[in-house]
Write a protein that holds these residues in place. Structure first.
Motif, PDB file in Angstrom:
ATOM      1  N   LEU A 194       1.997   6.758  -1.337  1.00 37.75           N
ATOM      2  CA  LEU A 194       0.963   5.765  -1.578  1.00 37.75           C
ATOM      3  C   LEU A 194       1.165   5.074  -2.925  1.00 37.75           C
ATOM      4  CD1 LEU A 194      -2.055   7.925  -0.350  1.00 37.75           C
ATOM      5  CD2 LEU A 194      -0.789   6.198   0.959  1.00 37.75           C
ATOM      6  N   ASN A 195       0.900   3.783  -2.976  1.00 30.80           N
ATOM      7  CA  ASN A 195       1.107   3.017  -4.206  1.00 30.80           C
ATOM      8  C   ASN A 195      -0.059   3.138  -5.181  1.00 30.80           C
ATOM      9  OD1 ASN A 195       3.540   2.137  -3.187  1.00 30.80           O
ATOM     10  ND2 ASN A 195       2.749   0.164  -2.478  1.00 30.80           N
ATOM     11  N   ASN A 196      -1.304   2.968  -4.684  1.00 32.16           N
ATOM     12  CA  ASN A 196      -2.441   2.856  -5.599  1.00 32.16           C
ATOM     13  C   ASN A 196      -3.652   3.686  -5.198  1.00 32.16           C
ATOM     14  OD1 ASN A 196      -1.202   0.691  -7.216  1.00 32.16           O
ATOM     15  ND2 ASN A 196      -1.424  -0.512  -5.330  1.00 32.16           N
ATOM     16  N   VAL A 197      -3.480   4.573  -4.245  1.00 26.83           N
ATOM     17  CA  VAL A 197      -4.610   5.342  -3.721  1.00 26.83           C
ATOM     18  C   VAL A 197      -4.309   6.828  -3.850  1.00 26.83           C
ATOM     19  CG1 VAL A 197      -5.998   5.817  -1.663  1.00 26.83           C
ATOM     20  CG2 VAL A 197      -5.201   3.498  -2.107  1.00 26.83           C
ATOM     21  N   TYR A 216       0.797  -1.223   0.000  1.00 23.91           N
ATOM     22  CA  TYR A 216       0.000   0.000   0.000  1.00 23.91           C
ATOM     23  C   TYR A 216       0.835   1.283   0.000  1.00 23.91           C
ATOM     24  CZ  TYR A 216      -3.551  -3.436   1.004  1.00 23.91           C
ATOM     25  OH  TYR A 216      -4.363  -4.532   0.920  1.00 23.91           O
ATOM     26  N   TRP A 217       2.046   1.217   0.533  1.00 22.47           N
ATOM     27  CA  TRP A 217       2.879   2.422   0.532  1.00 22.47           C
ATOM     28  C   TRP A 217       4.344   2.091   0.784  1.00 22.47           C
ATOM     29  CZ3 TRP A 217      -0.728   2.655   4.983  1.00 22.47           C
ATOM     30  CH2 TRP A 217      -0.136   2.283   6.202  1.00 22.47           C
ATOM     31  N   THR A 218       5.179   3.049   0.415  1.00 27.17           N
ATOM     32  CA  THR A 218       6.553   3.128   0.898  1.00 27.17           C
ATOM     33  C   THR A 218       6.634   4.421   1.695  1.00 27.17           C
ATOM     34  OG1 THR A 218       7.230   4.251  -1.147  1.00 27.17           O
ATOM     35  CG2 THR A 218       7.552   1.852  -1.036  1.00 27.17           C
ATOM     36  N   TYR A 219       7.748   4.664   2.329  1.00 29.12           N
ATOM     37  CA  TYR A 219       7.865   5.950   3.030  1.00 29.12           C
ATOM     38  C   TYR A 219       9.205   6.602   2.718  1.00 29.12           C
ATOM     39  CZ  TYR A 219      10.593   3.509   6.704  1.00 29.12           C
ATOM     40  OH  TYR A 219      11.530   2.787   7.394  1.00 29.12           O
ATOM     41  N   TYR A 220       9.178   7.945   2.712  1.00 32.17           N
ATOM     42  CA  TYR A 220      10.387   8.718   2.459  1.00 32.17           C
ATOM     43  C   TYR A 220      11.315   8.628   3.676  1.00 32.17           C
ATOM     44  CZ  TYR A 220       7.792  10.859  -1.410  1.00 32.17           C
ATOM     45  OH  TYR A 220       7.072  11.075  -2.559  1.00 32.17           O
TER      46      TYR A 220
END
Length: 426
Positions: A370-373, A354-358
């Motif tokens: 966010l990956n797909n939202v 759902y996500w990666t983070y900086y």
């Protein structure tokens, strides 16, 4: 042009014409008038019989005031009710400079001005825009930046904000992208660096900091005049793997074509947001420092006139308090604990779809990519369905302020954000 402005400009031209050329048209016209305030200051020193100069009321030898207000305060009326000087209380200015020299070893033995009090950080940025930005001038800052920069530099002053990628492929500061953005500039640019960064919570390493300074020196040596603004709003909240001081001291005196400007304050460093006490500090040669201070006082006199006196008194007493360092360290450890806990929680593989983070290592915030939202869609869904508030920085990024979440609640917070993402990807 007023004769006082001409005198200040001549001082700057004689000592460093490059910094004079950095001034906006407004900046060149600014000066501190020899009017009511300067005459009142003279009277304050010499009028031992009657001082009938400044527009306050007195009673029984002290500033007039309401008893029902004074009964709730533990400060002398003279440190609350009269106007503070446009540049701020002198003792506070000196105390903040003393603090800067302790916190930033690279500032030692450099030609640095006495900090000028502002009505917090945004006011300091606004002063920079007024002094140095003409319509069409460029501000260079990383892609992840505080949205209020647009209001200060673009909407108010007609400048252009140009960005570069903050992170390289290894998660460090993107030195080469920074260089590429700067070499495109010709005569002048405002460079705005904010570490710890809002919104990502990132501060560069010592090696990257040295590389940033070298890029700025190289570009200055090519003839480009650079006003380098260090937005140090979250200064001191350095938790791991980063420089522990401002770039300001590293940039002081490195090249005549570089004017370092430090914007900082007690607001976030000392957890007194509503008191609105910030500072603006310049690094330059003595005559240039004097001219910039007079012009800055002129801006302040012509806008807010002066900052809150009682706020300055409170900050000064805090800085002098025996408990100051102990309590500051206590709060630092709480903030660091929240940052560390956030990283521990985010290490769970369940979040990966759902996500990666900086990268983040400092400050108040961190950002999810966010990956797909859509970020705004998720923000509204989290509010409506889960009672969770976050900031949508752009279409892909969500800013999470771990600064205002108890360490014990951080795991639940990210679990709820995860549930929101799952809802929107079914």
């Amino acid at each position: 042009m007023n004769a006082l402005a001409l005198q200040l400009n001549e001082k700057m031209q004689n000592e460093n014409p490059a910094i004079y050329d950095m001034l906006s048209d407004l900046g060149k016209n600014l000066y501190y008038p020899k009017g009511i305030l300067s005459q009142s200051a003279e009277a304050g020193k010499k009028a031992h019989r009657f001082n009938a100069t400044i527009g306050i009321a007195t009673e029984n030898g002290e500033p007039m005031h309401f008893r029902h207000i004074q009964d709730k305060l533990d400060y002398n009326p003279k440190d609350i009710y009269p106007y503070a000087a446009p540049q701020g209380k002198e003792e506070l200015r000196l105390k903040w400079k003393e603090k800067l020299l302790v916190d930033n070893p690279s500032m030692q033995n450099k030609s640095i001005g006495t900090p000028i009090v502002t009505s917090a950080l945004t006011h300091g940025l606004s002063i920079v825009a007024d002094l140095f930005m003409n319509p069409g001038d460029v501000v260079i800052t990383p892609e992840q930046y505080w949205g209020n920069y647009n209001t200060v530099f673009q909407i108010r002053r007609g400048g252009r904000v140009e960005t570069f990628p903050l992170f390289n492929e290894k998660g460090g500061f993107h030195v080469e992208a920074f260089r590429e953005s700067l070499v495109k500039q010709n005569e002048k640019a405002i460079v705005l660096l904010n570490f710890p960064n809002n919104p990502t919570g990132f501060t560069p390493s010592k090696e990257d900091a040295e590389a940033i300074v070298q890029v700025l020196k190289d570009v200055a040596a090519s003839g480009t005049k650079l006003i380098v603004v260090l937005d140090d709003a979250y200064f001191g909240l350095f938790y791991e793997d980063s420089i522990k001081e401002s770039l300001f001291g590293l940039l002081a005196e490195v090249h005549p074509n570089i004017l370092p400007v430090k914007i900082d304050g007690a607001t976030k460093e000392n957890y007194v947001w509503g008191l609105r006490v910030g500072f603006i500090t310049y690094a330059a040669t003595p005559d240039v420092l004097d001219a910039l201070e007079q012009k800055t006082k002129g801006i302040i006199r012509g806008t807010v006139s002066s900052g809150s006196h009682i706020s300055q008194t409170i900050i000064l007493e805090s800085l002098k308090a025996a408990e100051f360092q102990t309590e500051k360290e206590e709060k630092f450890q709480i903030m660091k604990g929240r940052a560390v806990k956030t990283k521990q929680v985010l290490a769970n593989e369940k979040f990966a779809p759902y996500w990666t983070y900086y990268p983040f290592n400092s400050g108040y915030f961190m950002c999810l990519k966010l990956n797909n939202v859509d970020a705004e869609t998720l923000r509204n869904h989290l509010l409506d369905q889960y009672g969770v508030g976050v900031i949508a920085s752009n279409k892909t990024d969500i800013r999470v302020a771990f600064s205002c979440v108890e360490e014990s609640d951080i795991e639940e917070l990210f679990d709820l954000i995860l549930e929101g993402c799952k809802d929107l990807t079914k």
